[in-house]
Scaffold this active site. Structure first.
Site, PDB file in Angstrom:
ATOM      1  N   PHE A  14      27.631  29.345  51.912  1.00 23.87           N
ATOM      2  CA  PHE A  14      26.345  28.741  51.545  1.00 23.87           C
ATOM      3  C   PHE A  14      25.259  28.980  52.587  1.00 23.87           C
ATOM      4  O   PHE A  14      24.082  29.002  52.262  1.00 23.87           O
ATOM      5  CB  PHE A  14      26.515  27.230  51.306  1.00 23.87           C
ATOM      6  CG  PHE A  14      27.100  26.494  52.477  1.00 23.87           C
ATOM      7  CD1 PHE A  14      28.472  26.439  52.667  1.00 23.87           C
ATOM      8  CD2 PHE A  14      26.282  25.858  53.395  1.00 23.87           C
ATOM      9  CE1 PHE A  14      29.013  25.768  53.755  1.00 23.87           C
ATOM     10  CE2 PHE A  14      26.810  25.195  54.490  1.00 23.87           C
ATOM     11  CZ  PHE A  14      28.189  25.150  54.670  1.00 23.87           C
ATOM     12  N   PHE A  43      34.807  18.236  53.811  1.00 20.03           N
ATOM     13  CA  PHE A  43      33.504  18.677  54.295  1.00 20.03           C
ATOM     14  C   PHE A  43      33.672  20.141  54.707  1.00 20.03           C
ATOM     15  O   PHE A  43      34.729  20.538  55.194  1.00 20.03           O
ATOM     16  CB  PHE A  43      32.948  17.829  55.445  1.00 20.03           C
ATOM     17  CG  PHE A  43      31.575  18.317  55.830  1.00 20.03           C
ATOM     18  CD1 PHE A  43      30.502  18.136  54.972  1.00 20.03           C
ATOM     19  CD2 PHE A  43      31.386  19.054  56.979  1.00 20.03           C
ATOM     20  CE1 PHE A  43      29.255  18.669  55.263  1.00 20.03           C
ATOM     21  CE2 PHE A  43      30.132  19.585  57.284  1.00 20.03           C
ATOM     22  CZ  PHE A  43      29.069  19.393  56.425  1.00 20.03           C
ATOM     23  N   THR A  44      32.615  20.929  54.523  1.00 25.33           N
ATOM     24  CA  THR A  44      32.697  22.389  54.680  1.00 25.33           C
ATOM     25  C   THR A  44      33.332  22.830  56.013  1.00 25.33           C
ATOM     26  O   THR A  44      34.368  23.503  56.021  1.00 25.33           O
ATOM     27  CB  THR A  44      31.294  22.991  54.545  1.00 25.33           C
ATOM     28  OG1 THR A  44      30.423  22.312  55.460  1.00 25.33           O
ATOM     29  CG2 THR A  44      30.745  22.814  53.126  1.00 25.33           C
ATOM     30  N   TYR A  62      27.486  21.499  87.426  1.00 32.72           N
ATOM     31  CA  TYR A  62      28.493  22.097  86.544  1.00 32.72           C
ATOM     32  C   TYR A  62      29.607  21.097  86.255  1.00 32.72           C
ATOM     33  O   TYR A  62      30.082  20.982  85.136  1.00 32.72           O
ATOM     34  CB  TYR A  62      29.084  23.375  87.167  1.00 32.72           C
ATOM     35  CG  TYR A  62      29.994  24.094  86.195  1.00 32.72           C
ATOM     36  CD1 TYR A  62      29.488  25.043  85.314  1.00 32.72           C
ATOM     37  CD2 TYR A  62      31.359  23.778  86.115  1.00 32.72           C
ATOM     38  CE1 TYR A  62      30.300  25.671  84.388  1.00 32.72           C
ATOM     39  CE2 TYR A  62      32.184  24.407  85.190  1.00 32.72           C
ATOM     40  CZ  TYR A  62      31.649  25.349  84.326  1.00 32.72           C
ATOM     41  OH  TYR A  62      32.448  25.953  83.408  1.00 32.72           O
ATOM     42  N   LYS A  89      23.597  13.577  63.954  1.00 35.18           N
ATOM     43  CA  LYS A  89      23.240  12.693  62.840  1.00 35.18           C
ATOM     44  C   LYS A  89      22.996  11.278  63.370  1.00 35.18           C
ATOM     45  O   LYS A  89      22.004  11.038  64.032  1.00 35.18           O
ATOM     46  CB  LYS A  89      24.354  12.719  61.773  1.00 35.18           C
ATOM     47  CG  LYS A  89      24.315  13.966  60.871  1.00 35.18           C
ATOM     48  CD  LYS A  89      24.989  15.132  61.490  1.00 35.18           C
ATOM     49  CE  LYS A  89      25.370  16.214  60.504  1.00 35.18           C
ATOM     50  NZ  LYS A  89      25.941  17.389  61.191  1.00 35.18           N
ATOM     51  N   ASP A 135      36.094  11.080  60.945  1.00 35.08           N
ATOM     52  CA  ASP A 135      34.842  11.811  61.118  1.00 35.08           C
ATOM     53  C   ASP A 135      33.749  10.744  61.191  1.00 35.08           C
ATOM     54  O   ASP A 135      33.340  10.177  60.184  1.00 35.08           O
ATOM     55  CB  ASP A 135      34.615  12.762  59.943  1.00 35.08           C
ATOM     56  CG  ASP A 135      33.343  13.590  60.127  1.00 35.08           C
ATOM     57  OD1 ASP A 135      32.461  13.159  60.884  1.00 35.08           O
ATOM     58  OD2 ASP A 135      33.237  14.651  59.489  1.00 35.08           O
TER      59      ASP A 135
END
Ligand code: F0G
Length: 469
Positions: free
Chosen positions: A460, A135-136, A83, A269, A226
């Site tokens: 979306f 970005f969303t 943990y 990504k 980002d």
């Protein structure tokens, strides 16, 4: 018999090949036209609502869809599932420090977990957050924390045909105008993304980030990155910016990050894992605040929602992701698909960016209004033609203005064909290109869609549509 040309000969270059070979395969299923008609209808003409079993070539996203290497899979067996204080966390922390160069690391389950932490820690109600296009999930977390997002990207980014080499750059004039209007004290931080997803995977130059650093220092503003596709951004700097041709991707990445105060990461990504994320910062105050917040939303600060084995695969993925050969072949595959489409004059965002081909749905369907959802329509048409799954990046993704409640109508109305890393072959790209061509040949017969269900947040993902009569 006519001569068959290799792809390299066709496009006037020596052929490239991926720096790996395939060790394990996953069967995929071709469907019939009737099956696809039924599936897209059941999915409300939203490709996010299709079952993956009904998809042939899945270009919905490059997020969490990469193939891991044999080394990463071996790392999965070395999970220390304690943990607290897992050995794998320290491996991850060291990899982020080594390759991205930041001082403090907070693990999160994926990118939006890290967006939530940085937004809550650094935005006060009514603060402005300037950024290079929205970005969303990023903008929504900034808004939920009380921030007001302001787009300060250069104008060229909103033009699908501009060949500017760094369409992700921030316009320092727009940023200065915002500072003059609201005052530096009311700016939470500059939100810089490399590459810019919604602009078509377009990069930011080293010159721009250097100038931004000087601007931020003059005004006492912090700058967070980002870094989701920053490795791909580094490739474009190496290729296009004077002085960087002989520098490695790893060196360019570290230099770029060095101009920023920290970064959030969707490791699904660039970092080549199926799940994971992190936040990394240089200032102790932000580290303190986010390390405390992570235990509320994600998990203890030494796992942040990931299993030990996930952190091990991620630490290895970071190291693999900055290898020059890997990045070159990854972006080379995206470009190959772009070249096939361009030779048939199919309208796409240019120059081709890092992670996807963005079809320009406005120019694809000039007879449709933006309120007919051309980007959404094109994604549905591609699926109907071949079972290839794309996604909309236009008016549906842009959502509604929180102040007025009206649709936001972005200049770019796009359909994204996103290429997972190390997953598909050149033959898959040929099939995709031919399907886009088939949809293009049918374009005049295509009608738009009507939205019949709209969820409150990030619509979306779950909105439903019906074809216009
Ligand atoms: N930032 C960028 C630039 C992204 O593209 C994404 C995700 C995120 C942050 C959020 O990360 O999904 O791990 O929570 N983009 C995916 C996409 C979903 O398909 O473009 P996440």
């Amino acid at each position: 018999m006519s001569e068959i040309k290799t792809a390299g000969q066709q496009f006037g270059r020596r052929s490239w090949a991926e720096p790996w070979k395939i060790k394990m395969v996953e069967p995929i299923r071709m469907t019939t036209a009737e099956e696809r008609q039924r599936a897209i209808q059941e999915a409300g003409y939203n490709t996010f609502l299709l079952k993956s079993e009904d998809v042939y070539i899945d270009l919905l996203t490059d997020s969490g869809t990469s193939a891991m290497s044999d080394r990463q899979w071996a790392g999965m067996m070395l999970g220390d599932e304690a943990y607290a204080g897992s050995r794998n966390f320290y491996r991850l922390e060291a990899a982020v420090q080594q390759y991205y160069g930041y001082r403090y690391v907070v693990p999160t389950h994926q990118g939006r977990g890290a967006e939530n932490l940085i937004s809550q820690a650094c935005i006060k109600r009514g603060n402005y957050v300037p950024g290079n296009m929205y970005f969303t999930t990023t903008r929504l977390h900034q808004e939920l924390a009380g921030g007001i997002f302001e787009d300060v990207i250069i104008d060229e980014a909103h033009d699908s045909q501009s060949l500017h080499p760094f369409k992700g750059n921030i316009d320092l004039g727009k940023l200065q105008a915002l500072v003059d209007r609201v005052g530096a004290a009311n700016i939470a931080y500059v939100s810089l993304a490399g590459t810019v997803n919604m602009a078509g995977g377009q990069p930011v130059s080293m010159e721009n980030v250097r100038a931004l650093r000087a601007f931020c220092d003059r005004h006492g503003i912090r700058m967070y990155l980002d870094a989701t596709r920053m490795v791909e951004n580094a490739f474009f700097i190496q290729e296009r910016e004077p002085g960087y041709a002989d520098k490695s991707i790893a060196a360019i990445l570290k230099e770029f990050c060095g101009y920023t105060d920290g970064a959030w990461m969707s490791a699904k990504k660039d970092n080549l894992v199926n799940i994971g994320g992190w936040l990394a910062v240089n200032h102790e105050d932000v580290f303190e605040a986010t390390r405390n917040l992570v235990v509320i939303y994600e998990g203890l600060h030494t796992y942040g929602g990931m299993a030990g084995r996930d952190m091990e695969a991620l630490a290895i993925g970071i190291e693999e992701s900055v290898q020059d050969d890997h990045v070159r072949s990854r972006i080379g595959q995206v470009r190959y698909l772009g070249q096939l489409l361009e030779q048939w004059d199919i309208p796409i965002v240019k120059p081709v960016g890092g992670h996807a081909i963005f079809l320009d749905a406005r120019r694809f369907y000039p007879h449709l209004e933006q309120s007919d959802f051309p980007g959404q329509t094109l994604a549905a048409e591609l699926y109907l033609d071949s079972g290839v799954r794309a996604m909309e990046r236009g008016v549906v993704s842009a959502g509604r203005d929180p102040a007025t409640g009206d649709h936001r109508y972005p200049k770019l109305e796009l359909t994204r064909l996103t290429i997972p890393r190390r997953v598909y072959t050149q033959a898959h790209m040929d099939v995709v290109a031919e399907s886009v061509k088939a949809a293009y040949d049918q374009r005049e017969k295509t009608r738009g869609l009507e939205m019949v269900y709209e969820p409150q947040y990030l619509r979306f993902f779950q909105a439903r549509f019906t074809p216009k009569g």
